[in-house]
Design a protein around this motif. Structure first.
Motif, PDB file in Angstrom:
ATOM      1  N   ILE A  95     -14.283 -51.115  27.652  1.00  0.00           N
ATOM      2  CA  ILE A  95     -14.225 -52.418  27.437  1.00  0.00           C
ATOM      3  C   ILE A  95     -15.494 -53.328  27.732  1.00  0.00           C
ATOM      4  O   ILE A  95     -15.828 -54.293  26.965  1.00  0.00           O
ATOM      5  CB  ILE A  95     -13.099 -52.997  28.281  1.00  0.00           C
ATOM      6  CG1 ILE A  95     -11.888 -52.550  27.804  1.00  0.00           C
ATOM      7  CG2 ILE A  95     -12.937 -54.527  28.352  1.00  0.00           C
ATOM      8  CD1 ILE A  95     -10.677 -52.752  28.885  1.00  0.00           C
ATOM      9  N   VAL A  96     -16.313 -52.944  28.610  1.00  0.00           N
ATOM     10  CA  VAL A  96     -17.682 -53.666  28.951  1.00  0.00           C
ATOM     11  C   VAL A  96     -18.441 -53.581  28.067  1.00  0.00           C
ATOM     12  O   VAL A  96     -19.159 -54.474  27.613  1.00  0.00           O
ATOM     13  CB  VAL A  96     -18.038 -53.376  30.507  1.00  0.00           C
ATOM     14  CG1 VAL A  96     -19.517 -54.033  30.463  1.00  0.00           C
ATOM     15  CG2 VAL A  96     -16.990 -53.959  31.498  1.00  0.00           C
ATOM     16  N   TYR A  97     -18.632 -52.235  27.452  1.00  0.00           N
ATOM     17  CA  TYR A  97     -19.650 -51.960  26.537  1.00  0.00           C
ATOM     18  C   TYR A  97     -19.232 -52.738  25.144  1.00  0.00           C
ATOM     19  O   TYR A  97     -20.232 -53.200  24.619  1.00  0.00           O
ATOM     20  CB  TYR A  97     -19.598 -50.638  26.113  1.00  0.00           C
ATOM     21  CG  TYR A  97     -20.331 -49.973  24.953  1.00  0.00           C
ATOM     22  CD1 TYR A  97     -21.795 -49.952  25.266  1.00  0.00           C
ATOM     23  CD2 TYR A  97     -19.918 -49.936  23.653  1.00  0.00           C
ATOM     24  CE1 TYR A  97     -22.717 -49.336  24.054  1.00  0.00           C
ATOM     25  CE2 TYR A  97     -20.625 -49.501  22.625  1.00  0.00           C
ATOM     26  CZ  TYR A  97     -22.126 -49.249  22.934  1.00  0.00           C
ATOM     27  OH  TYR A  97     -22.786 -48.884  21.825  1.00  0.00           O
ATOM     28  N   LEU A  98     -18.117 -52.761  24.708  1.00  0.00           N
ATOM     29  CA  LEU A  98     -17.593 -53.405  23.500  1.00  0.00           C
ATOM     30  C   LEU A  98     -17.719 -54.977  23.645  1.00  0.00           C
ATOM     31  O   LEU A  98     -18.400 -55.393  22.639  1.00  0.00           O
ATOM     32  CB  LEU A  98     -16.157 -52.879  23.235  1.00  0.00           C
ATOM     33  CG  LEU A  98     -15.975 -51.547  22.737  1.00  0.00           C
ATOM     34  CD1 LEU A  98     -14.402 -51.513  22.540  1.00  0.00           C
ATOM     35  CD2 LEU A  98     -16.730 -51.348  21.346  1.00  0.00           C
ATOM     36  N   ARG A  99     -17.325 -55.308  24.615  1.00  0.00           N
ATOM     37  CA  ARG A  99     -17.884 -56.730  24.912  1.00  0.00           C
ATOM     38  C   ARG A  99     -18.978 -57.233  24.905  1.00  0.00           C
ATOM     39  O   ARG A  99     -19.530 -58.259  24.256  1.00  0.00           O
ATOM     40  CB  ARG A  99     -17.052 -57.233  26.338  1.00  0.00           C
ATOM     41  CG  ARG A  99     -17.288 -58.781  26.651  1.00  0.00           C
ATOM     42  CD  ARG A  99     -16.455 -59.154  28.067  1.00  0.00           C
ATOM     43  NE  ARG A  99     -17.411 -58.677  28.901  1.00  0.00           N
ATOM     44  CZ  ARG A  99     -17.019 -58.836  30.320  1.00  0.00           C
ATOM     45  NH1 ARG A  99     -15.969 -59.601  30.451  1.00  0.00           N
ATOM     46  NH2 ARG A  99     -17.772 -58.421  31.238  1.00  0.00           N
ATOM     47  N   ASN A 100     -19.956 -56.684  25.544  1.00  0.00           N
ATOM     48  CA  ASN A 100     -21.453 -56.849  25.562  1.00  0.00           C
ATOM     49  C   ASN A 100     -22.031 -56.582  24.124  1.00  0.00           C
ATOM     50  O   ASN A 100     -22.894 -57.238  23.603  1.00  0.00           O
ATOM     51  CB  ASN A 100     -22.120 -55.748  26.396  1.00  0.00           C
ATOM     52  CG  ASN A 100     -21.842 -56.180  27.993  1.00  0.00           C
ATOM     53  OD1 ASN A 100     -21.377 -57.093  28.197  1.00  0.00           O
ATOM     54  ND2 ASN A 100     -22.177 -55.229  28.717  1.00  0.00           N
ATOM     55  N   PHE A 101     -21.306 -55.731  23.361  1.00  0.00           N
ATOM     56  CA  PHE A 101     -22.086 -55.453  22.046  1.00  0.00           C
ATOM     57  C   PHE A 101     -21.483 -56.568  21.227  1.00  0.00           C
ATOM     58  O   PHE A 101     -22.635 -57.012  20.326  1.00  0.00           O
ATOM     59  CB  PHE A 101     -20.908 -54.036  21.524  1.00  0.00           C
ATOM     60  CG  PHE A 101     -21.588 -53.832  20.067  1.00  0.00           C
ATOM     61  CD1 PHE A 101     -22.689 -53.404  19.693  1.00  0.00           C
ATOM     62  CD2 PHE A 101     -20.648 -54.109  18.973  1.00  0.00           C
ATOM     63  CE1 PHE A 101     -23.074 -52.954  18.303  1.00  0.00           C
ATOM     64  CE2 PHE A 101     -20.637 -53.935  17.827  1.00  0.00           C
ATOM     65  CZ  PHE A 101     -21.965 -53.353  17.432  1.00  0.00           C
ATOM     66  N   PHE A 102     -20.298 -56.942  21.143  1.00  0.00           N
ATOM     67  CA  PHE A 102     -20.165 -58.131  20.323  1.00  0.00           C
ATOM     68  C   PHE A 102     -20.479 -59.555  20.847  1.00  0.00           C
ATOM     69  O   PHE A 102     -21.031 -60.284  19.905  1.00  0.00           O
ATOM     70  CB  PHE A 102     -18.427 -58.275  20.251  1.00  0.00           C
ATOM     71  CG  PHE A 102     -17.711 -57.228  19.381  1.00  0.00           C
ATOM     72  CD1 PHE A 102     -17.711 -57.179  18.069  1.00  0.00           C
ATOM     73  CD2 PHE A 102     -16.971 -56.363  20.147  1.00  0.00           C
ATOM     74  CE1 PHE A 102     -17.263 -56.240  17.251  1.00  0.00           C
ATOM     75  CE2 PHE A 102     -16.168 -55.472  19.517  1.00  0.00           C
ATOM     76  CZ  PHE A 102     -16.473 -55.102  18.122  1.00  0.00           C
ATOM     77  N   GLU A 103     -20.671 -59.830  22.050  1.00  0.00           N
ATOM     78  CA  GLU A 103     -21.421 -60.812  22.646  1.00  0.00           C
ATOM     79  C   GLU A 103     -22.990 -60.639  22.103  1.00  0.00           C
ATOM     80  O   GLU A 103     -23.591 -61.696  21.593  1.00  0.00           O
ATOM     81  CB  GLU A 103     -21.444 -60.961  24.130  1.00  0.00           C
ATOM     82  CG  GLU A 103     -20.217 -61.330  24.711  1.00  0.00           C
ATOM     83  CD  GLU A 103     -20.023 -61.085  26.075  1.00  0.00           C
ATOM     84  OE1 GLU A 103     -21.196 -60.953  26.835  1.00  0.00           O
ATOM     85  OE2 GLU A 103     -19.147 -61.857  26.861  1.00  0.00           O
ATOM     86  N   GLY A 104     -23.640 -59.472  21.934  1.00  0.00           N
ATOM     87  CA  GLY A 104     -24.964 -59.502  21.476  1.00  0.00           C
ATOM     88  C   GLY A 104     -24.868 -59.694  20.029  1.00  0.00           C
ATOM     89  O   GLY A 104     -25.986 -60.503  19.629  1.00  0.00           O
ATOM     90  N   LYS A 105     -24.136 -59.227  19.250  1.00  0.00           N
ATOM     91  CA  LYS A 105     -23.965 -59.690  17.865  1.00  0.00           C
ATOM     92  C   LYS A 105     -23.942 -61.279  17.567  1.00  0.00           C
ATOM     93  O   LYS A 105     -24.457 -61.797  16.749  1.00  0.00           O
ATOM     94  CB  LYS A 105     -22.876 -58.884  17.278  1.00  0.00           C
ATOM     95  CG  LYS A 105     -23.121 -57.690  17.134  1.00  0.00           C
ATOM     96  CD  LYS A 105     -22.117 -56.667  16.103  1.00  0.00           C
ATOM     97  CE  LYS A 105     -22.497 -57.043  14.639  1.00  0.00           C
ATOM     98  NZ  LYS A 105     -21.488 -56.267  13.773  1.00  0.00           N
TER      99      LYS A 105
END
Length: 208
Positions: A189-199
């Motif tokens: 969850i943390v990884y996906l959230r950081n991924f989408f926030e970065g995009k």
């Protein structure tokens, strides 16, 4: 008739087996011995079982009053022995955990003392009636039954301990699996959230 009946009752009491059961710990690199004063001619039956500790093995031996070894086994989980006491005196029943340097062992031990030579002092075989001979045979049968009962109790106790230990291990393994799954889910969850926030941040910079 009454005196004969009293004699039969006393004869039955004399032939009934006397048993005892003990559970004790044997520390690493130590030996524990039990002592019993036994009359010559007495039938002795015993059994032991290791219920907890290490590989569930122990060294066991029975030594007579003359220091003669009557029974001896090494690294056994359980064992049984039967013998006729060859002389009157103190017999030693020893259990050694010398092979272990860390783990103590829990040993269950049962000892049954049957009829002895005193029975022949009460009456000789040719002086006994068929009923009295049947009483003697009944006493011997009761001794065998008691020894079997004590042995089965020890086996049931060991299987119960093994089952409880297995259930405990399965429970802790299930808890560890659940914790690992929760941790992996949180990481994802943390990884996906950081991924989408970065995009999103990259898209905003381009629009500006």
């Amino acid at each position: 008739v009454m005196s004969r009946l009293t004699f039969v009752v006393l004869l039955l009491a004399a032939t009934l087996p006397h048993g005892r059961a003990l559970t004790f710990n044997v520390d690493p690199a130590k030996e524990e011995c039990l002592f019993d004063d036994i009359n010559s001619g007495t039938k002795v039956s015993g059994s032991f079982q290791v219920s907890t500790g290490g590989f569930l093995d122990i060294d066991a031996k029975v030594v007579g009053p003359d220091d003669r070894t009557i029974y001896s086994v090494q690294k056994e989980t359980e064992g049984r022995f039967t013998f006729i006491a060859h002389e009157t005196g103190v017999f030693r029943f020893c259990f050694s955990n010398a092979m272990s340097t860390v783990t103590p062992k829990t040993v269950s031990f049962t000892l049954v003392l049957g009829e002895g030579s005193k029975r022949e002092q009460v009456a000789k075989s040719e002086h006994l009636t068929p009923l009295e001979k049947s009483v003697l045979a009944l006493g011997e049968g009761l001794q065998h039954i008691q020894a079997e009962q004590e042995y089965m109790k020890m086996r049931e106790r060991m299987h119960r301990n093994t089952s409880e230990s297995t259930n405990s291990r399965v429970l802790w393994w299930s808890i560890m699996e659940a914790v690992a799954l929760v941790a992996m889910s949180i990481v994802q969850i943390v990884y996906l959230r950081n991924f989408f926030e970065g995009k999103n941040q990259s898209a905003n910079r381009r629009s500006v």
